[in-house]
Design a protein around this motif. Structure first.
Motif, PDB file in Angstrom:
ATOM      1  N   VAL A  38       0.198   0.978   0.405  1.00  0.00           N
ATOM      2  CA  VAL A  38       0.508   0.120   1.536  1.00  0.00           C
ATOM      3  C   VAL A  38      -0.807  -0.502   2.000  1.00  0.00           C
ATOM      4  N   THR A  39      -0.790  -1.805   2.299  1.00  0.00           N
ATOM      5  CA  THR A  39      -2.004  -2.505   2.711  1.00  0.00           C
ATOM      6  C   THR A  39      -1.695  -3.330   3.955  1.00  0.00           C
ATOM      7  N   PHE A  40      -2.529  -3.142   4.999  1.00  0.00           N
ATOM      8  CA  PHE A  40      -2.353  -3.876   6.250  1.00  0.00           C
ATOM      9  C   PHE A  40      -3.450  -4.920   6.402  1.00  0.00           C
ATOM     10  N   ILE A  41      -3.098  -6.086   6.942  1.00  0.00           N
ATOM     11  CA  ILE A  41      -4.064  -7.072   7.422  1.00  0.00           C
ATOM     12  C   ILE A  41      -4.000  -6.993   8.951  1.00  0.00           C
ATOM     13  N   LEU A  42      -5.140  -6.651   9.592  1.00  0.00           N
ATOM     14  CA  LEU A  42      -5.191  -6.405  11.032  1.00  0.00           C
ATOM     15  C   LEU A  42      -6.106  -7.403  11.703  1.00  0.00           C
ATOM     16  N   ASP A  43      -5.854  -7.630  12.987  1.00  0.00           N
ATOM     17  CA  ASP A  43      -6.847  -8.372  13.763  1.00  0.00           C
ATOM     18  C   ASP A  43      -7.847  -7.380  14.344  1.00  0.00           C
ATOM     19  N   ARG A  44      -8.789  -7.910  15.126  1.00  0.00           N
ATOM     20  CA  ARG A  44      -9.868  -7.055  15.641  1.00  0.00           C
ATOM     21  C   ARG A  44      -9.330  -5.945  16.543  1.00  0.00           C
ATOM     22  N   ASP A  45      -8.185  -6.154  17.188  1.00  0.00           N
ATOM     23  CA  ASP A  45      -7.616  -5.166  18.103  1.00  0.00           C
ATOM     24  C   ASP A  45      -6.723  -4.145  17.397  1.00  0.00           C
ATOM     25  N   GLY A  46      -6.548  -4.277  16.082  1.00  0.00           N
ATOM     26  CA  GLY A  46      -5.747  -3.311  15.344  1.00  0.00           C
ATOM     27  C   GLY A  46      -4.279  -3.654  15.275  1.00  0.00           C
ATOM     28  N   THR A  47      -3.900  -4.893  15.586  1.00  0.00           N
ATOM     29  CA  THR A  47      -2.503  -5.325  15.470  1.00  0.00           C
ATOM     30  C   THR A  47      -2.232  -5.739  14.028  1.00  0.00           C
ATOM     31  N   ILE A  48      -1.097  -5.308  13.475  1.00  0.00           N
ATOM     32  CA  ILE A  48      -0.744  -5.610  12.083  1.00  0.00           C
ATOM     33  C   ILE A  48      -0.246  -7.052  12.001  1.00  0.00           C
ATOM     34  N   VAL A  63       8.720   0.666   6.700  1.00  0.00           N
ATOM     35  CA  VAL A  63       7.329   0.322   7.004  1.00  0.00           C
ATOM     36  C   VAL A  63       7.177  -1.173   7.241  1.00  0.00           C
ATOM     37  N   SER A  64       8.000  -1.980   6.574  1.00  0.00           N
ATOM     38  CA  SER A  64       7.865  -3.437   6.700  1.00  0.00           C
ATOM     39  C   SER A  64       8.119  -3.913   8.123  1.00  0.00           C
ATOM     40  N   GLY A  65       8.818  -3.152   8.924  1.00  0.00           N
ATOM     41  CA  GLY A  65       9.086  -3.547  10.295  1.00  0.00           C
ATOM     42  C   GLY A  65       7.933  -3.357  11.244  1.00  0.00           C
ATOM     43  N   TRP A  66       6.799  -2.871  10.751  1.00  0.00           N
ATOM     44  CA  TRP A  66       5.638  -2.640  11.625  1.00  0.00           C
ATOM     45  C   TRP A  66       4.823  -3.909  11.900  1.00  0.00           C
ATOM     46  N   VAL A  67       5.128  -4.998  11.207  1.00  0.00           N
ATOM     47  CA  VAL A  67       4.359  -6.234  11.419  1.00  0.00           C
ATOM     48  C   VAL A  67       4.519  -6.666  12.875  1.00  0.00           C
ATOM     49  N   GLY A  68       3.399  -6.984  13.518  1.00  0.00           N
ATOM     50  CA  GLY A  68       3.397  -7.390  14.918  1.00  0.00           C
ATOM     51  C   GLY A  68       3.150  -6.246  15.883  1.00  0.00           C
ATOM     52  N   THR A  69       3.137  -5.002  15.366  1.00  0.00           N
ATOM     53  CA  THR A  69       2.854  -3.837  16.225  1.00  0.00           C
ATOM     54  C   THR A  69       1.416  -3.384  15.985  1.00  0.00           C
ATOM     55  N   ARG A  70       0.971  -2.541  16.881  1.00  0.00           N
ATOM     56  CA  ARG A  70      -0.387  -1.992  16.717  1.00  0.00           C
ATOM     57  C   ARG A  70      -0.353  -0.866  15.685  1.00  0.00           C
ATOM     58  N   TRP A  71      -1.405  -0.810  14.881  1.00  0.00           N
ATOM     59  CA  TRP A  71      -1.510   0.223  13.845  1.00  0.00           C
ATOM     60  C   TRP A  71      -1.421   1.615  14.477  1.00  0.00           C
ATOM     61  N   ALA A  72      -2.124   1.828  15.587  1.00  0.00           N
ATOM     62  CA  ALA A  72      -2.174   3.148  16.219  1.00  0.00           C
ATOM     63  C   ALA A  72      -0.826   3.569  16.784  1.00  0.00           C
ATOM     64  N   ALA A  73       0.088   2.594  17.031  1.00  0.00           N
ATOM     65  CA  ALA A  73       1.397   2.933  17.589  1.00  0.00           C
ATOM     66  C   ALA A  73       2.323   3.529  16.544  1.00  0.00           C
ATOM     67  N   ASN A  74       1.951   3.463  15.273  1.00  0.00           N
ATOM     68  CA  ASN A  74       2.818   3.940  14.197  1.00  0.00           C
ATOM     69  C   ASN A  74       2.311   5.231  13.552  1.00  0.00           C
ATOM     70  N   VAL A  75       1.325   5.869  14.186  1.00  0.00           N
ATOM     71  CA  VAL A  75       0.804   7.128  13.653  1.00  0.00           C
ATOM     72  C   VAL A  75       1.093   8.238  14.651  1.00  0.00           C
ATOM     73  N   THR A  76       0.944   9.483  14.191  1.00  0.00           N
ATOM     74  CA  THR A  76       1.154  10.628  15.073  1.00  0.00           C
ATOM     75  C   THR A  76       0.023  10.707  16.090  1.00  0.00           C
ATOM     76  N   ILE A  77       0.253  11.474  17.145  1.00  0.00           N
ATOM     77  CA  ILE A  77      -0.696  11.480  18.266  1.00  0.00           C
ATOM     78  C   ILE A  77      -2.060  12.001  17.854  1.00  0.00           C
ATOM     79  N   GLU A  78      -2.099  12.981  16.918  1.00  0.00           N
ATOM     80  CA  GLU A  78      -3.408  13.501  16.519  1.00  0.00           C
ATOM     81  C   GLU A  78      -4.168  12.544  15.608  1.00  0.00           C
TER      82      GLU A  78
END
Length: 478
Positions: A38-48, A63-78
């Motif tokens: 899986v490969t993400f293109i992000l902006d400086r703020d970490g948005t996919i 996973v394809s539905g994550w476009v437009g969300t922040r990378w950190a919002a799709n990971v576990t809290i740790e």
């Protein structure tokens, strides 16, 4: 010149402007998408901004539905701090490094290993991820296999310990002989006693030394017959140094592809032994509930009763006979030397507090009484009785008053507890003595006692309860 090997540093293309040269956008996108699962293109703020998914399992997880969300919002809290650290490293221009994060999906957490780096001049960031589920499953299987091996090893050690104890405690003399070299590999305590040698002296000795010199060839031939036949007839031979005749049996067995002989020796009694009058004193000492030890002038154990064998946590009395007493009794180089000095000066000691350390590592609080029996040329002996007191002290102790009640009792703790623990005990002792004095001074008026001690009533009641100096009654609260 430094001889240490230095691993080579990572190396890129020598001339990237020429090789591979300028790539089209489609070719670059295809390469970047194929590098990871899986490969993400992000902006400086970490948005996919965009993504490529080459792993079908990840695609089915949405996973394809994550476009437009922040990378950190799709990971576990740790894993959120790890994402922040990777973005900060890219912003600071630090060398990229692989980091593992866990994505929260409807099918559970998915571990993915990412490498984040700057992409172009517009503040874009590319994060290349590799699915680690297969590696995690392999690690889990490896861990389960390792745990299974450890359990098998523990069971093997336990079985070996049981058979070793049976081997050592057997009354019949038994030896293990290497069929190829005719040398003794192991011998139990009964074999050492029969042949009149110290424990361990038979190991690696030629098996022919068991019998007289003129019968050694017959013994070697008997071992050869034992290898060829399943159950050869026993050999009757004269044991070494005039120890009498014995019937020798040998049975072939194999262990780790090595042929070994299990040799059993049965002494032949020339006449029925005359029944000796029982040694009543020895019988009484053996049955005593307190441990008894007889040691020589060097504090080497000559004999010990069953109670001492139990305290020392050994298999048989033969394991302690001939060993140094300080291997079990007292702290090495301290207690036993002081006891021996008192015995040599006064002839006896009574109720000396010390510890007895078992072979299993446990410690038992004991009291030791001893007497010195002088002999010629300093060859005296020492007799000790050892009584366990740790359990008895814990049973009779008042659960609400386990603090020493006097300075004498406090100093008795030296040698049983560390200085830090003794200081803590002394603090409790001083606190209790001060409370008792205040109660006496105020004729047991607890409100006045709390005032002169400079503590609150509730604090005084808590300390009274902790030291077992009385319980709170209704009149105390008035």
């Amino acid at each position: 010149m430094n001889s240490h090997h230095v691993p080579p540093a990572p190396q890129g293309f020598a001339d990237p402007e020429v090789h591979p040269g300028a790539l089209s956008a489609a070719a670059a996108a295809s390469i970047l998408g194929a590098v990871g699962d899986v490969t993400f293109i992000l902006d400086r703020d970490g948005t996919i901004l965009d993504m490529a998914v080459s792993d079908r399992d990840l695609a089915r997880m949405g996973v394809s539905g994550w476009v437009g969300t922040r990378w950190a919002a799709n990971v576990t809290i740790e894993s959120v701090p790890k994402v922040g650290e990777m973005l900060a490293d890219v912003d600071a221009g630090a060398p990229p490094r692989w980091r593992q994060v866990n994505h929260a999906t409807p099918n559970g957490d998915v571990p993915v290993r990412y490498l984040a780096m700057a992409l172009g001049q517009h503040g874009r960031i590319i994060a290349i991820g590799r699915d680690m589920r297969a590696a995690a499953a392999t690690q889990q299987r490896l861990l389960q296999t390792q745990q299974s091996l450890e359990r098998d090893y523990i069971r093997l050690r336990q079985a070996e310990a049981r058979y070793r104890m049976l081997f050592d405690l057997a009354h019949e003399p038994v030896l293990i002989v290497d069929a190829a070299t005719r040398r003794i590999r192991e011998a139990n305590a009964a074999a050492h006693r029969l042949l009149g040698v110290r424990d361990g002296a038979l190991a690696d000795q030629p098996a022919s030394m068991l019998v007289d010199a003129d019968q050694r060839e017959a013994l070697v031939a008997f071992f050869g017959a034992a290898e060829a036949a399943a159950a050869p007839a026993p050999l009757t031979a004269a044991l070494r140094k005039g120890l009498g005749e014995a019937r020798i049996n040998a049975t072939l067995f194999r262990q780790a592809r090595i042929a070994l002989l299990l040799v059993r020796i049965e002494p032949v009694e020339s006449a029925a032994p005359v029944e000796a009058e029982p040694d009543r004193l020895r019988d009484v000492v053996e049955r005593m509930p307190d441990a008894f030890v007889l040691a020589d002038a060097d504090m080497t154990i000559l004999t010990a009763n069953a109670a001492f064998v139990d305290l020392a946590e050994v298999a048989s009395p033969e394991r302690v006979t001939g060993a140094a007493l300080d291997a079990w009794l007292g702290r090495p180089g301290i207690d036993l030397e002081l006891i021996a000095a008192q015995l040599r000066e006064h002839g006896m000691v009574r109720n000396v507090a010390t510890v007895l350390c078992g072979s299993g590592g446990g410690e038992e609080e004991v009291e030791v009484s001893g007497v010195a029996v002088p002999g010629e040329n300093g060859s005296g002996q020492f007799g000790f009785t050892i009584r366990t007191v740790g359990r008895r002290l814990r049973e009779v102790a008042d659960p609400g008053r386990d603090v020493p009640r006097s300075v004498e009792q406090l100093t008795d703790l030296v040698g049983r507890m560390s200085l830090k623990e003794i200081v803590r005990e002394s603090t409790d002792l001083i606190e209790r003595l001060c409370i008792e004095a205040a109660l006496t001074y105020t004729s047991d008026n607890r409100a006045s006692a709390a005032e002169i001690l400079g503590v609150s009533r509730q604090s005084l009641y808590s300390k009274l309860h902790r030291h077992g100096l009385g319980s709170l009654v209704a009149s105390d609260e008035a």
